[in-house]
Write a protein that holds these residues in place. Structure first.
Motif, PDB file in Angstrom:
ATOM      1  N   SER A   1      -9.008  -3.133  -0.486  1.00 28.61           N
ATOM      2  CA  SER A   1      -9.423  -1.761  -0.786  1.00 28.61           C
ATOM      3  C   SER A   1     -10.918  -1.602  -0.546  1.00 28.61           C
ATOM      4  O   SER A   1     -11.368  -0.600   0.023  1.00 28.61           O
ATOM      5  CB  SER A   1      -9.101  -1.411  -2.239  1.00 28.61           C
ATOM      6  OG  SER A   1      -7.726  -1.634  -2.502  1.00 28.61           O
TER       7      SER A   1
ATOM      8  N   SER B   1      -2.663   2.728   5.408  1.00 24.83           N
ATOM      9  CA  SER B   1      -3.642   2.619   4.304  1.00 24.83           C
ATOM     10  C   SER B   1      -5.036   2.953   4.796  1.00 24.83           C
ATOM     11  O   SER B   1      -5.818   3.597   4.098  1.00 24.83           O
ATOM     12  CB  SER B   1      -3.650   1.198   3.729  1.00 24.83           C
ATOM     13  OG  SER B   1      -2.397   0.868   3.206  1.00 24.83           O
TER      14      SER B   1
ATOM     15  N   ALA C   1      -5.367   6.609   5.160  1.00 26.96           N
ATOM     16  CA  ALA C   1      -5.482   7.230   3.835  1.00 26.96           C
ATOM     17  C   ALA C   1      -6.865   7.008   3.251  1.00 26.96           C
ATOM     18  O   ALA C   1      -7.352   7.822   2.454  1.00 26.96           O
ATOM     19  CB  ALA C   1      -4.425   6.634   2.903  1.00 26.96           C
ATOM     20  N   ALA C   2      -7.520   5.932   3.628  1.00 19.54           N
ATOM     21  CA  ALA C   2      -8.867   5.645   3.140  1.00 19.54           C
ATOM     22  C   ALA C   2      -9.934   6.347   3.971  1.00 19.54           C
ATOM     23  O   ALA C   2     -11.119   6.092   3.788  1.00 19.54           O
ATOM     24  CB  ALA C   2      -9.122   4.130   3.163  1.00 19.54           C
TER      25      ALA C   2
ATOM     26  N   LEU D   1       4.861   5.215 -11.943  1.00 23.14           N
ATOM     27  CA  LEU D   1       4.135   5.398 -10.689  1.00 23.14           C
ATOM     28  C   LEU D   1       2.944   4.463 -10.656  1.00 23.14           C
ATOM     29  O   LEU D   1       2.203   4.355 -11.637  1.00 23.14           O
ATOM     30  CB  LEU D   1       3.657   6.861 -10.581  1.00 23.14           C
ATOM     31  CG  LEU D   1       3.047   7.297  -9.245  1.00 23.14           C
ATOM     32  CD1 LEU D   1       4.097   7.281  -8.155  1.00 23.14           C
ATOM     33  CD2 LEU D   1       2.463   8.697  -9.380  1.00 23.14           C
ATOM     34  N   LEU D   2       2.785   3.797  -9.533  1.00 17.99           N
ATOM     35  CA  LEU D   2       1.598   2.954  -9.355  1.00 17.99           C
ATOM     36  C   LEU D   2       0.429   3.879  -9.035  1.00 17.99           C
ATOM     37  O   LEU D   2       0.311   4.409  -7.931  1.00 17.99           O
ATOM     38  CB  LEU D   2       1.835   1.964  -8.208  1.00 17.99           C
ATOM     39  CG  LEU D   2       0.635   1.108  -7.828  1.00 17.99           C
ATOM     40  CD1 LEU D   2       0.235   0.200  -8.973  1.00 17.99           C
ATOM     41  CD2 LEU D   2       0.930   0.288  -6.593  1.00 17.99           C
TER      42      LEU D   2
ATOM     43  N   PHE E   1      -5.272   0.415 -10.122  1.00 18.65           N
ATOM     44  CA  PHE E   1      -5.482  -0.788 -10.924  1.00 18.65           C
ATOM     45  C   PHE E   1      -6.976  -1.079 -10.992  1.00 18.65           C
ATOM     46  O   PHE E   1      -7.763  -0.611 -10.156  1.00 18.65           O
ATOM     47  CB  PHE E   1      -4.675  -1.988 -10.408  1.00 18.65           C
ATOM     48  CG  PHE E   1      -4.934  -2.372  -8.983  1.00 18.65           C
ATOM     49  CD1 PHE E   1      -4.216  -1.817  -7.952  1.00 18.65           C
ATOM     50  CD2 PHE E   1      -5.879  -3.347  -8.663  1.00 18.65           C
ATOM     51  CE1 PHE E   1      -4.443  -2.188  -6.646  1.00 18.65           C
ATOM     52  CE2 PHE E   1      -6.107  -3.726  -7.360  1.00 18.65           C
ATOM     53  CZ  PHE E   1      -5.385  -3.147  -6.352  1.00 18.65           C
TER      54      PHE E   1
ATOM     55  N   THR F   1      -9.265   1.637  -8.467  1.00 19.12           N
ATOM     56  CA  THR F   1      -8.826   2.211  -7.198  1.00 19.12           C
ATOM     57  C   THR F   1      -7.833   3.306  -7.516  1.00 19.12           C
ATOM     58  O   THR F   1      -7.357   3.433  -8.645  1.00 19.12           O
ATOM     59  CB  THR F   1      -8.133   1.156  -6.321  1.00 19.12           C
ATOM     60  OG1 THR F   1      -6.913   0.751  -6.974  1.00 19.12           O
ATOM     61  CG2 THR F   1      -9.010  -0.054  -6.117  1.00 19.12           C
ATOM     62  N   HIS F   2      -7.531   4.081  -6.530  1.00 16.57           N
ATOM     63  CA  HIS F   2      -6.463   5.069  -6.719  1.00 16.57           C
ATOM     64  C   HIS F   2      -5.564   5.011  -5.498  1.00 16.57           C
ATOM     65  O   HIS F   2      -6.018   4.738  -4.382  1.00 16.57           O
ATOM     66  CB  HIS F   2      -7.036   6.486  -6.913  1.00 16.57           C
ATOM     67  CG  HIS F   2      -7.565   7.092  -5.645  1.00 16.57           C
ATOM     68  ND1 HIS F   2      -8.850   6.888  -5.220  1.00 16.57           N
ATOM     69  CD2 HIS F   2      -6.989   7.868  -4.720  1.00 16.57           C
ATOM     70  CE1 HIS F   2      -9.041   7.519  -4.088  1.00 16.57           C
ATOM     71  NE2 HIS F   2      -7.927   8.131  -3.749  1.00 16.57           N
ATOM     72  N   SER F   3      -4.295   5.241  -5.704  1.00  9.74           N
ATOM     73  CA  SER F   3      -3.354   5.157  -4.598  1.00  9.74           C
ATOM     74  C   SER F   3      -3.401   6.455  -3.803  1.00  9.74           C
ATOM     75  O   SER F   3      -3.869   7.485  -4.296  1.00  9.74           O
ATOM     76  CB  SER F   3      -1.939   4.879  -5.103  1.00  9.74           C
ATOM     77  OG  SER F   3      -1.656   5.699  -6.212  1.00  9.74           O
ATOM     78  N   ALA F   4      -2.904   6.395  -2.589  1.00 13.58           N
ATOM     79  CA  ALA F   4      -2.962   7.551  -1.694  1.00 13.58           C
ATOM     80  C   ALA F   4      -2.130   8.700  -2.220  1.00 13.58           C
ATOM     81  O   ALA F   4      -2.340   9.848  -1.840  1.00 13.58           O
ATOM     82  CB  ALA F   4      -2.482   7.135  -0.304  1.00 13.58           C
ATOM     83  N   TRP F   5      -1.189   8.408  -3.123  1.00 12.91           N
ATOM     84  CA  TRP F   5      -0.350   9.471  -3.668  1.00 12.91           C
ATOM     85  C   TRP F   5      -0.726   9.755  -5.119  1.00 12.91           C
ATOM     86  O   TRP F   5       0.078  10.189  -5.903  1.00 12.91           O
ATOM     87  CB  TRP F   5       1.125   9.061  -3.592  1.00 12.91           C
ATOM     88  CG  TRP F   5       1.365   7.708  -4.191  1.00 12.91           C
ATOM     89  CD1 TRP F   5       1.597   7.401  -5.509  1.00 12.91           C
ATOM     90  CD2 TRP F   5       1.357   6.460  -3.517  1.00 12.91           C
ATOM     91  NE1 TRP F   5       1.750   6.060  -5.677  1.00 12.91           N
ATOM     92  CE2 TRP F   5       1.596   5.440  -4.474  1.00 12.91           C
ATOM     93  CE3 TRP F   5       1.174   6.089  -2.184  1.00 12.91           C
ATOM     94  CZ2 TRP F   5       1.652   4.098  -4.143  1.00 12.91           C
ATOM     95  CZ3 TRP F   5       1.225   4.745  -1.869  1.00 12.91           C
ATOM     96  CH2 TRP F   5       1.463   3.764  -2.843  1.00 12.91           C
ATOM     97  N   ALA F   6      -1.981   9.491  -5.468  1.00 13.66           N
ATOM     98  CA  ALA F   6      -2.414   9.609  -6.865  1.00 13.66           C
ATOM     99  C   ALA F   6      -2.261  11.030  -7.361  1.00 13.66           C
ATOM    100  O   ALA F   6      -2.486  11.990  -6.624  1.00 13.66           O
ATOM    101  CB  ALA F   6      -3.866   9.154  -6.995  1.00 13.66           C
ATOM    102  N   VAL F   7      -1.906  11.162  -8.645  1.00 10.13           N
ATOM    103  CA  VAL F   7      -1.799  12.488  -9.268  1.00 10.13           C
ATOM    104  C   VAL F   7      -3.132  12.839  -9.883  1.00 10.13           C
ATOM    105  O   VAL F   7      -3.926  11.974 -10.217  1.00 10.13           O
ATOM    106  CB  VAL F   7      -0.683  12.514 -10.325  1.00 10.13           C
ATOM    107  CG1 VAL F   7       0.653  12.244  -9.659  1.00 10.13           C
ATOM    108  CG2 VAL F   7      -0.939  11.492 -11.418  1.00 10.13           C
TER     109      VAL F   7
ATOM    110  N   ALA G   1      -2.437  11.049   6.850  1.00 12.35           N
ATOM    111  CA  ALA G   1      -2.213  10.301   5.614  1.00 12.35           C
ATOM    112  C   ALA G   1      -1.910  11.260   4.473  1.00 12.35           C
ATOM    113  O   ALA G   1      -1.025  11.023   3.654  1.00 12.35           O
ATOM    114  CB  ALA G   1      -3.433   9.453   5.299  1.00 12.35           C
TER     115      ALA G   1
ATOM    116  N   PRO H   1     -12.135   3.779  -4.345  1.00 11.94           N
ATOM    117  CA  PRO H   1     -11.462   3.390  -3.105  1.00 11.94           C
ATOM    118  C   PRO H   1      -9.950   3.545  -3.229  1.00 11.94           C
ATOM    119  O   PRO H   1      -9.397   3.494  -4.317  1.00 11.94           O
ATOM    120  CB  PRO H   1     -11.858   1.920  -2.927  1.00 11.94           C
ATOM    121  CG  PRO H   1     -12.231   1.448  -4.272  1.00 11.94           C
ATOM    122  CD  PRO H   1     -12.733   2.615  -5.018  1.00 11.94           C
ATOM    123  N   VAL H   2      -9.318   3.727  -2.091  1.00  8.92           N
ATOM    124  CA  VAL H   2      -7.869   3.882  -2.045  1.00  8.92           C
ATOM    125  C   VAL H   2      -7.233   2.504  -2.128  1.00  8.92           C
ATOM    126  O   VAL H   2      -7.710   1.544  -1.514  1.00  8.92           O
ATOM    127  CB  VAL H   2      -7.458   4.587  -0.737  1.00  8.92           C
ATOM    128  CG1 VAL H   2      -5.954   4.620  -0.581  1.00  8.92           C
ATOM    129  CG2 VAL H   2      -8.031   5.995  -0.696  1.00  8.92           C
ATOM    130  N   THR H   3      -6.158   2.396  -2.909  1.00 12.20           N
ATOM    131  CA  THR H   3      -5.428   1.126  -3.007  1.00 12.20           C
ATOM    132  C   THR H   3      -4.823   0.804  -1.652  1.00 12.20           C
ATOM    133  O   THR H   3      -4.049   1.584  -1.098  1.00 12.20           O
ATOM    134  CB  THR H   3      -4.307   1.246  -4.057  1.00 12.20           C
ATOM    135  OG1 THR H   3      -4.881   1.715  -5.272  1.00 12.20           O
ATOM    136  CG2 THR H   3      -3.638  -0.092  -4.273  1.00 12.20           C
TER     137      THR H   3
END
Lengths: 286, 572
Positions: free
Chosen positions: A79, A108, A111-112, A250-251, A254, A279-285, B453, B480-482
């Motif tokens: 990440s 990924s 998305a970043a 939902l992940l 972390f 970090t936050h996932s690309a589908w974060a709420v 994305a 940062p994105v996971t």
């Protein structure tokens, strides 16, 4: 030489400006530059890593230097890698990724916010002929033969990229190479890499499980997943009560604990050496 | 009054061969034409002429000279040399006449302010033809035919001032009126006129110029009148202008087949230098290199049976092909990302390419073609980010391709589909930053990959996700994105399920990806291409395992068609 001159030299001349000013008068010392007059190497330029906490911890990634990002699996190394890549490509720089394990995920990266048109991806894969040549070698009986052939490709490709110049960021992803194999990279290779980028604006960043470059690296960051804290809404273990079905979970993110374990660059003595990052996932709420 | 220059290459067939083999310039060379064993000398160079070798001699007669170098006539090499001559003329003036294969006439009108006096221009023309590999005579005069006759008659560089044409041309023999390469019909007509002059005792142009006009016209017609005017230097005419084609090709026919890469590089280097000189003369650069080898035909019998099978399987134009003329050719094409003009870079690229794709048989003939393009104009800036030089980058990519394979290096482009691992590698050719549009460091602009994305995230959430959602733009968030580290190929897994959720994972090939699943989220179902033959449908789980170093997060996938579990990657 007169007694007065000899006496002048025998004193600790480093702190005697009168002697320093008279040094050209002594024929034997005319070509000697005093240590206090030697040119000081300027501090390397720092650029943003794409993560404000990292920039606050380190002052930014140094150009012309080797940076190591170390940690076990799922510690947030990739990440950070992608964040630095996004920052570099968005600055308009051309970057290269030497992928030792062929683990790069373009989705990924997109998305970043990595500009994929400015990223050169080199995928190193095991070559069967190389493995066959070393099949019966005692030397490689303890070493993963596949990793060894991949390491050879990584070193040669990195040499070529460093010689070609013009790259703003070169990333070496050794995350899937075991520490035992990675330690077999000769120190001369690391010295050669460091020497190649010393007077260039290129940042060389290595992702690995443990530090291997020794004194060649200017910055070492150690990452590990932080212990999950209880009653934290965003914690992945306890975001949803256990009785709910799995598909309701939902992940989201972390936590990563980052430690600045080594730096050869100037820092404020009172600065922290640890920081926490989520970090936050690309589908974060929201 | 307009001044004209003429470039004439004596012994043109021999010169066109020596152009590709400069080491022959100091040696006597004879060019043979005709079918074996009846070949005869077609052309010779000056060194062979000094040894009393004459055109028309048979090969048997040439055995008397041990140091004489023999070469077969090559019309393709003559064509390349002629093109080089036209390129040279074009580099001085757009107004020139393609008089013959070995002769070009240039209108020097308007060039005085740019290039100097006519003698200075003639000197520059002579130098440039020498750079292109041709030793030519260059003459400048105030009418085209005078310049033509002077170039044919006087070696080196000649300038005839206005009014001195008759005086200067007078000493030349009458056969300069007909020198150069002639067709059989022209040669017959020429022989008739020369025979007539010989009977009349006309040996030089002064005698021809002194003949009475009307009786000359009565005996030889208008052609005779024209020849007399040329001899007097009074024949005024305009040039028949031509526009040369943008064809840059070089051709070499080898005396012995080449097997190794090193001698081949030596020949290719010469050809590339010649082409680059011609491109420089035309202010152009190269966009594409096409290399065609004609391979030794004694290997054709072995290759034919393989080729007939290979041709049925693939239609790759780069593989050896069998033509109707029963010869074997090998083609390679190199497309350059930007127009370039560096013979050394081209040679290195060709060497790396041939090392990766060897022809497989000895090479008899080499045909090199370059597609021209306008040279690139780069506007530098003081504050631009570092950027690799295109030539160096191209060489680096070729070398890296030799190490990891051509398909494993390049830029990645995502495909417009939700199928997993749907991307393809393309040639890496980044565009240099425009100094007027420097990137903003706050990353406000959204690239197409970021759009994709975001759309993908939207699609996943709309398909199966929780009800209350909103899209987070990764640029606006500082975290940062996971990232996912993909396993290629995915790891085969054995999963134990309990109440519809995975509880235990075991990967036979990766011991550290095993254990109790302490957390799981899913399944997230996705499918597509059901209307195609290769549809896909899968369930994705995000799971957490406890291992010796701590926790590790993985993506677990179950394929609906094969009912197999795989670990696709780890979140890192």
């Amino acid at each position: 030489m007169s007694a007065a001159s000899l006496a002048a030299i025998s004193r600790p001349f480093l702190f005697d400006s009168a002697v320093l000013n008279r040094m050209p008068e002594f024929p034997k010392l005319a070509g000697v530059t005093p240590a206090s007059h030697l040119e000081v190497r300027p501090a390397p330029e720092r650029v943003s890593s794409g993560v404000s906490q990292i920039d606050a911890l380190t002052g930014g990634l140094p150009r012309g230097c080797l940076t190591e990002i170390c940690g076990p699996q799922s510690s947030g190394r990739t990440s950070l890698f992608l964040a630095a890549l996004a920052a570099a490509t968005n600055r308009g720089e051309v970057c290269a990724l030497v992928d030792a394990g062929d683990t790069f995920d373009p989705v990924s990266a997109a998305a970043a916010a990595v500009d994929l048109t400015r990223l050169l991806w080199v995928r190193c894969q095991e070559k069967q002929s190389y493995s066959n040549n070393y099949q019966h070698s005692n030397f490689t009986s303890k070493v993963n033969r596949a990793d060894y052939s991949i390491l050879d490709q990584v070193l040669r490709v990195t040499d070529l990229l460093l010689q070609s110049n013009g790259f703003g960021l070169i990333l070496l992803d050794l995350g899937n190479i075991s520490s035992r194999t990675a330690r077999r990279i000769p120190m001369a290779s690391w010295f050669r890499f460091r020497r190649a980028i010393e007077v260039t604006p290129t940042i060389l960043m290595v992702l690995e499980q443990q530090p291997t470059a020794g004194s060649c690296s200017s910055l070492i960051l150690q990452l590990k997943t932080s212990e999950p804290r209880s009653a934290k809404k965003t914690d992945i273990r306890e975001s949803v009560p256990a009785q709910l079905p799995s598909h309701a979970k939902l992940l989201e993110n972390f936590s990563i604990e980052i430690e600045l374990s080594h730096t050869r660059l100037e820092r404020k003595p009172s600065s922290n050496t640890r920081t926490l990052l989520r970090t936050h996932s690309a589908w974060a709420v929201s | 009054m307009s001044c004209f220059a003429c470039i004439f290459v004596p012994d043109f067939p021999a010169e066109s061969i020596i152009r590709m083999e400069p080491e022959l310039r100091a040696l006597p060379v004879a060019v043979l034409a005709g079918k074996a064993p009846l070949e005869k000398v077609f052309a010779i160079n000056q060194n062979a002429r000094a040894l009393d070798v004459e055109p028309g001699m048979t090969k048997t007669q040439l055995d008397a000279w041990t140091n004489l170098v023999l070469r077969p006539r090559s019309e393709l090499q003559e064509k390349s040399a002629h093109q080089a001559l036209l390129d040279c003329a074009q580099s001085f003036s757009p107004s020139f006449e393609d008089s013959a294969l070995d002769t070009v006439l240039i209108d020097l009108d308007g060039l005085e302010h740019l290039l100097g006096t006519p003698p200075q221009i003639a000197r520059q023309i002579a130098h440039r033809t020498s750079v292109l590999g041709l030793e030519a005579n260059v003459a400048a005069a105030f009418d085209p035919d005078t310049a033509l006759l002077a170039a044919r008659g006087f070696p080196g560089m000649t300038f005839i001032s206005e009014g001195n044409e008759a005086k200067k041309l007078g000493e030349l023999p009458v056969n300069v009126l007909f020198e150069g390469l002639l067709s059989p019909e022209q040669q017959k007509k020429t022989d008739t006129i020369l025979e007539t002059f010989d009977r009349w005792g006309i040996r030089n142009l002064r005698a021809l110029a002194a003949l009475p006009e009307i009786p000359l016209v009565e005996r030889l017609g208008q052609e005779g009148f024209r020849l007399q005017q040329s001899a007097q230097g009074s024949h005024r005419r305009t040039l028949k202008l031509v526009q040369p084609s943008l064809t840059f090709e070089e051709y070499v026919e080898l005396e012995f087949p080449i097997v190794l890469l090193e001698p081949l590089a030596f020949v290719l280097n010469r050809m590339l230098e010649q082409i680059c000189n011609r491109l420089t003369a035309r202010a152009l650069a190269a966009q594409e290199l096409k290399l065609c080898f004609e391979l030794a035909t004694e290997f054709r019998a072995e290759e034919e049976s393989e080729n007939s099978v290979a041709q049925k399987r693939s239609h790759n134009s780069n593989s050896p092909s069998v033509h109707a003329a029963r010869s074997l050719t090998f083609n390679r094409t190199l497309k350059l990302p930007v127009p370039m003009l560096d013979a050394r870079v081209f040679l290195k690229l060709l060497q790396l390419d041939l090392r990766a794709h060897p022809p497989g048989a000895p090479i008899m003939k080499i045909h090199l073609t370059i597609e021209p393009a306008q040279p690139r104009a780069a506007q530098g800036g003081l504050f631009l980010p570092p950027f690799p030089e295109p030539e160096k980058l191209e060489l680096t990519l070729a070398r890296i391709a030799g190490i990891v394979g051509e398909s494993n290096v390049g830029a990645v482009e995502l495909s417009d589909t939700y199928r997993p691992e749907s991307f393809h590698m393309k040639h890496f050719a980044p565009k240099e930053q425009d100094p007027l549009n420097t990137p903003k460091h706050s990353s406000k602009t959204q690239t197409s990959s970021e759009n994709f994305a975001c759309l993908q995230s939207t699609a996943i959430l709309l398909a199966d996700g929780p009800a209350t959602t909103s899209i987070t733009n990764p640029q606006e968030s500082e975290a940062p994105v996971t990232a996912l580290r993909v396993f290629r190929p995915p790891l085969q897994a054995e999963v134990t399920m309990l109440e519809g959720a995975p509880v235990r994972l075991a990967c036979p090939k990766k011991k550290n990806v095993c254990g109790q699943i302490i957390w799981a989220a899913g399944p997230w179902r996705s499918s597509g291409d059901w209307w195609e033959q290769e549809g896909w449908a899968r369930d994705e789980w995000d799971i957490m395992l406890q291992n010796e170093t701590g926790i590790a997060l993985y993506r677990l996938v179950r394929d609906h068609f094969s009912a197999r579990w795989t670990v696709e990657g780890s979140y890192d």
